[in-house]
Write a protein that holds these residues in place. Sequence first.
Motif, PDB file in Angstrom:
ATOM      1  N   ARG A 117      26.935  36.820  21.284  1.00 53.99           N
ATOM      2  CA  ARG A 117      26.344  36.098  20.153  1.00 53.99           C
ATOM      3  C   ARG A 117      26.821  36.675  18.833  1.00 53.99           C
ATOM      4  NH1 ARG A 117      23.381  35.782  15.413  1.00 53.99           N
ATOM      5  NH2 ARG A 117      22.323  37.694  16.051  1.00 53.99           N
ATOM      6  N   ARG A 118      26.850  37.980  18.721  1.00 51.39           N
ATOM      7  CA  ARG A 118      27.236  38.601  17.451  1.00 51.39           C
ATOM      8  C   ARG A 118      28.725  38.445  17.166  1.00 51.39           C
ATOM      9  NH1 ARG A 118      23.044  43.712  16.625  1.00 51.39           N
ATOM     10  NH2 ARG A 118      21.178  42.398  16.829  1.00 51.39           N
ATOM     11  N   HIS A 119      29.531  38.348  18.205  1.00 47.80           N
ATOM     12  CA  HIS A 119      30.944  38.008  17.980  1.00 47.80           C
ATOM     13  C   HIS A 119      31.053  36.593  17.422  1.00 47.80           C
ATOM     14  CE1 HIS A 119      35.265  37.532  18.663  1.00 47.80           C
ATOM     15  NE2 HIS A 119      34.952  36.331  19.134  1.00 47.80           N
ATOM     16  N   LEU A 120      30.397  35.648  18.069  1.00 46.98           N
ATOM     17  CA  LEU A 120      30.451  34.264  17.596  1.00 46.98           C
ATOM     18  C   LEU A 120      29.913  34.137  16.180  1.00 46.98           C
ATOM     19  CD1 LEU A 120      29.195  32.479  20.845  1.00 46.98           C
ATOM     20  CD2 LEU A 120      31.497  32.322  19.886  1.00 46.98           C
ATOM     21  N   HIS A 121      28.892  34.926  15.863  1.00 47.42           N
ATOM     22  CA  HIS A 121      28.296  34.839  14.533  1.00 47.42           C
ATOM     23  C   HIS A 121      29.299  35.215  13.441  1.00 47.42           C
ATOM     24  CE1 HIS A 121      24.781  34.600  11.902  1.00 47.42           C
ATOM     25  NE2 HIS A 121      25.372  35.562  11.212  1.00 47.42           N
ATOM     26  N   THR A 158      23.799  41.852   7.575  1.00 48.58           N
ATOM     27  CA  THR A 158      23.985  42.554   8.845  1.00 48.58           C
ATOM     28  C   THR A 158      25.433  43.016   8.995  1.00 48.58           C
ATOM     29  OG1 THR A 158      24.527  40.534  10.062  1.00 48.58           O
ATOM     30  CG2 THR A 158      22.190  41.129   9.904  1.00 48.58           C
ATOM     31  N   ASP A 159      25.642  43.967   9.890  1.00 46.45           N
ATOM     32  CA  ASP A 159      27.012  44.444  10.107  1.00 46.45           C
ATOM     33  C   ASP A 159      27.839  43.455  10.923  1.00 46.45           C
ATOM     34  OD1 ASP A 159      25.822  44.776  12.559  1.00 46.45           O
ATOM     35  OD2 ASP A 159      26.148  46.940  12.693  1.00 46.45           O
ATOM     36  N   TYR A 160      27.203  42.409  11.436  1.00 47.24           N
ATOM     37  CA  TYR A 160      27.934  41.362  12.163  1.00 47.24           C
ATOM     38  C   TYR A 160      27.881  40.041  11.398  1.00 47.24           C
ATOM     39  CZ  TYR A 160      23.103  40.574  13.671  1.00 47.24           C
ATOM     40  OH  TYR A 160      21.748  40.381  13.682  1.00 47.24           O
ATOM     41  N   ALA A 161      27.684  40.107  10.095  1.00 45.30           N
ATOM     42  CA  ALA A 161      27.619  38.893   9.271  1.00 45.30           C
ATOM     43  C   ALA A 161      28.944  38.140   9.308  1.00 45.30           C
ATOM     44  CB  ALA A 161      27.263  39.257   7.840  1.00 45.30           C
ATOM     45  N   SER A 162      28.904  36.903   8.896  1.00 43.54           N
ATOM     46  CA  SER A 162      30.082  36.047   8.909  1.00 43.54           C
ATOM     47  C   SER A 162      31.250  36.680   8.166  1.00 43.54           C
ATOM     48  CB  SER A 162      29.749  34.699   8.268  1.00 43.54           C
ATOM     49  OG  SER A 162      30.911  33.917   8.088  1.00 43.54           O
ATOM     50  N   LYS A 163      32.416  36.613   8.785  1.00 47.95           N
ATOM     51  CA  LYS A 163      33.647  37.071   8.150  1.00 47.95           C
ATOM     52  C   LYS A 163      34.419  35.906   7.523  1.00 47.95           C
ATOM     53  CE  LYS A 163      34.298  40.945  11.389  1.00 47.95           C
ATOM     54  NZ  LYS A 163      33.999  42.005  10.409  1.00 47.95           N
ATOM     55  N   VAL A 164      33.840  34.712   7.565  1.00 47.07           N
ATOM     56  CA  VAL A 164      34.505  33.518   7.039  1.00 47.07           C
ATOM     57  C   VAL A 164      33.761  33.088   5.776  1.00 47.07           C
ATOM     58  CG1 VAL A 164      35.273  31.176   7.537  1.00 47.07           C
ATOM     59  CG2 VAL A 164      35.077  32.854   9.400  1.00 47.07           C
ATOM     60  N   ALA A 189      19.500  33.487   4.782  1.00 45.75           N
ATOM     61  CA  ALA A 189      19.050  34.733   5.409  1.00 45.75           C
ATOM     62  C   ALA A 189      18.668  34.557   6.881  1.00 45.75           C
ATOM     63  CB  ALA A 189      17.859  35.305   4.642  1.00 45.75           C
ATOM     64  N   TYR A 190      18.859  33.359   7.427  1.00 43.95           N
ATOM     65  CA  TYR A 190      18.519  33.136   8.841  1.00 43.95           C
ATOM     66  C   TYR A 190      19.413  33.981   9.744  1.00 43.95           C
ATOM     67  CZ  TYR A 190      18.639  31.056  13.440  1.00 43.95           C
ATOM     68  OH  TYR A 190      18.622  30.886  14.797  1.00 43.95           O
ATOM     69  N   ASP A 191      18.824  34.485  10.822  1.00 47.67           N
ATOM     70  CA  ASP A 191      19.596  35.163  11.859  1.00 47.67           C
ATOM     71  C   ASP A 191      18.920  34.927  13.197  1.00 47.67           C
ATOM     72  OD1 ASP A 191      21.578  36.683  13.043  1.00 47.67           O
ATOM     73  OD2 ASP A 191      20.592  38.609  12.637  1.00 47.67           O
TER      74      ASP A 191
END
Length: 389
Positions: A18-22, A89-95, A361-363
């Motif tokens: 999930r965090r990869h996809l995020h 978050t440290d897995y926030a969107s990179k796009v 801010a949704y996660d």
Amino acid sequence: MPVLNRIADMADEMKGWRRHLHQYPELEFDCHETAAFIEARLREMGVDEIHPAIARSGIVGIINGQGEGPTIGLRADMDALAIVEATGTDYASKVPGKMHACGHDGHVTMLLGAAKYLCETRRFSGRVALLFQPAEEEGGGGQVMVQEGVMDRFDITEVYGIHNAPGVPFGHFQTNPGALMASVDTAIVTLTGKGGHGATPHECIDPVVAVVAMVQAVQTIIPRNVYALDEAVISVTQIHTGTASNIIPEEAMFCATIRCFNPEVRNLLKRRVYEIVEGHALAFNVKAKIDYDWGYPATINHPDQTEFATQVAAEISGANAVNGSAPREMGSEDFSYMLEARPGSYLFLGTGPGAGLHHPAYDFNDEISPVGASFFARLVERALPIAGK
């Protein structure tokens, strides 16, 4: 909460998925990297058939059970939203400008978890069709998948889906056996008059007064044309016109979102919008152009399948955590097209406190993934029992 033990053991793996996809959200039909990730996981699991490039970037995976039987469809949407993420978050969107603000990364994860379990155990007859769908937020990917023949091609007899619900108690399921979510249509009305100086309105044809009158009249449609118990909403969400304080503009426009549950009411609302706009255009001597987008139909559950789904949900979360008579809501969902094509049911799964859907801010709450995956897996085992077992 009796989450299936094998799925509980996958919790960390699912969190990683999930965090990869995020971090790599994609929009509408352009979910190709998401699809590649899903396809790789399905191959690792040993899914029997993988059919890519459905509705451009969608995937159907087939898992065979033990012996003959019907095919149950399980659906997860894949696409994200054009929102700037604010979770930190440290897995926030990179796009930049894109994020999974509706939890579709979590929906994919839950279905992948169920798929891994079902591949390992095969404690069912018939087949499971894993429907990974693009373009739920915009574009109607569910409709496109149906139009491309997935229901007939894969002999799907019933179809089910779930959506995460922040603010609903963790692990609680909500649904009802009829209209669960509304249809959604959009009216964009552009008025053209004759611009000029604000000091000489008699030389102009003023679209501003026309748009104001139209908006006010449109707001009378529901209280004066729709039976009070037939729930419906018309919200005017945009009005644009003018550039300066002393200029009567050439054009004005307004936009409205139009929602209801009853197809007859839906037709009535469209007809009345046209009548009001055309009548007011004549009265105010302006030209009117109406772009009416006939959007997603109402999401209408099938009673028998919904009763079955709530029984399965009660096995996972307990009877006190399942509301099978939940109130319907005015949001919309293109799973509606799949429910028009086949019997099935759609349920909400509570994720506890947190920012709402479509909020920066949704996660997605990763702790809920084993619950959703267990629901999907147990639904298959209950719907497709092995003969003699």
